[in-house]
Design an enzyme around this catalytic site. Structure first.
Site, mmCIF file in Angstrom:
data_model
loop_
_atom_site.group_PDB
_atom_site.id
_atom_site.type_symbol
_atom_site.label_atom_id
_atom_site.label_comp_id
_atom_site.label_asym_id
_atom_site.label_seq_id
_atom_site.Cartn_x
_atom_site.Cartn_y
_atom_site.Cartn_z
ATOM 1 C CB VAL A 98 -0.938 -0.158 0.855
ATOM 2 C CG1 VAL A 98 -1.661 -0.781 1.279
ATOM 3 C CG2 VAL A 98 -0.189 0.446 2.750
ATOM 4 C CE LYS A 148 4.594 1.130 2.915
ATOM 5 N NZ LYS A 148 4.231 -0.191 2.244
ATOM 6 C CG HIS A 158 13.950 -0.290 -1.777
ATOM 7 N ND1 HIS A 158 14.493 0.594 -2.014
ATOM 8 C CD2 HIS A 158 12.817 0.069 -2.416
ATOM 9 C CE1 HIS A 158 14.766 1.673 -2.091
ATOM 10 N NE2 HIS A 158 13.635 1.144 -2.725
ATOM 11 C CG ASN A 172 16.476 4.859 -2.240
ATOM 12 O OD1 ASN A 172 16.762 5.659 -3.669
ATOM 13 N ND2 ASN A 172 14.954 4.845 -1.677
#
Length: 257
Positions: free
Chosen positions: A57, A64, A107, A158
């Site tokens: 989501v 979440k 991820h 990231n």
């Protein structure tokens, strides 16, 4: 964890966005039975026999947390529960779920339907057997290479890439070099597959802005603070390839941070 559970043959998937759709398609292609649901409403009978449940989501903590709690109410206490996130603390999300060792994160970098890295996120209480099972699970998806990372803001890729891209944006804004020369120098000089400004256009400037804002809000680390030029470009609707206006133009963007 039983042998059948570690195989993760029957997957429950909650979410209706681009990421959830891509994950469902990739898992189906990998031979998994996927129970794809847009929400948790009335999902008890559907998820009861799942070997693993993924929630994909929107990447908002409150959303979440609520979804994970709802899933936990309708599945067995030993069923692994995985959150798909780019920015949120898996440890904090797991804290609200019974039996936190069965909670981990995934991820997906880049589009799910294509080659790329999957970060398997080990929260502070995630069981090692689950981590290894997820490595095998992610590696079974065509084109995907799993890596195990700790639960920190930005995880691994990231955390390193976003400050680099922000620095490049600022140097471009300062007039250090043209967009084309920056990309050429860093692509050839550092051996990258693509230049940083080309990468930003492909990712989407709005996506990069949203991700850096989220990490800056969590860490207050100035390296993640979005450069002023990025904010101006997004405000003007210059979002990169998907709008045809960005640092450099190209095809439609399909990649997400």
């Amino acid at each position: 964890m039983s042998e059948s559970t570690a195989d993760f043959k029957r997957i429950g998937l909650i979410g209706s966005g681009t990421a959830a759709t891509g994950i469902a398609e990739a898992l189906t292609a990998a031979g998994r039975e996927v129970i794809a649901l847009g929400s948790t409403r009335g999902a008890g009978a559907d998820l009861a026999d799942a070997d693993l449940v993924l929630e994909a989501v929107p990447d908002e903590a409150e959303v979440k947390q609520a979804v994970l709690a709802e899933i936990a109410d309708v599945i067995g206490e030993g069923t692994p529960l995985v959150t798909v996130t780019a920015t949120l603390s898996v440890t904090e999300l797991a804290a609200g779920v019974p039996n936190p060792p069965r909670v981990a994160g995934l991820h997906f970098l880049g589009p799910v339907a294509g080659p790329g890295v999957v970060e398997v996120v080990r929260a502070l209480r995630t069981g090692e057997d689950l981590v290894q099972a997820l490595v095998a699970f992610a590696g079974s998806i065509e084109g995907k290479q799993p890596v195990v990372v700790g639960d920190r803001p930005g995880f691994l890729v990231n955390a390193l890439q976003l400050p680099y891209l922000n620095d490049v944006i600022q140097e471009f804004d300062d007039g250090l070099a043209s967009a084309e020369d920056i990309d050429t120098a860093l692509r050839l000089g550092l051996g990258y597959r693509a230049g940083p400004l080309e990468t930003l256009d492909r990712i989407g400037l709005d996506v990069h802005l949203r991700t850096t804002e989220a990490l800056y809000a969590v860490t207050r680390d100035r390296r993640y603070a979005p450069p002023p030029l990025l904010r101006r470009m997004v405000a003007a609707g210059f979002l990169g390839d998907k709008t045809g206006q960005g640092f450099r133009t190209g095809g439609a963007a399909t990649e997400e941070e």
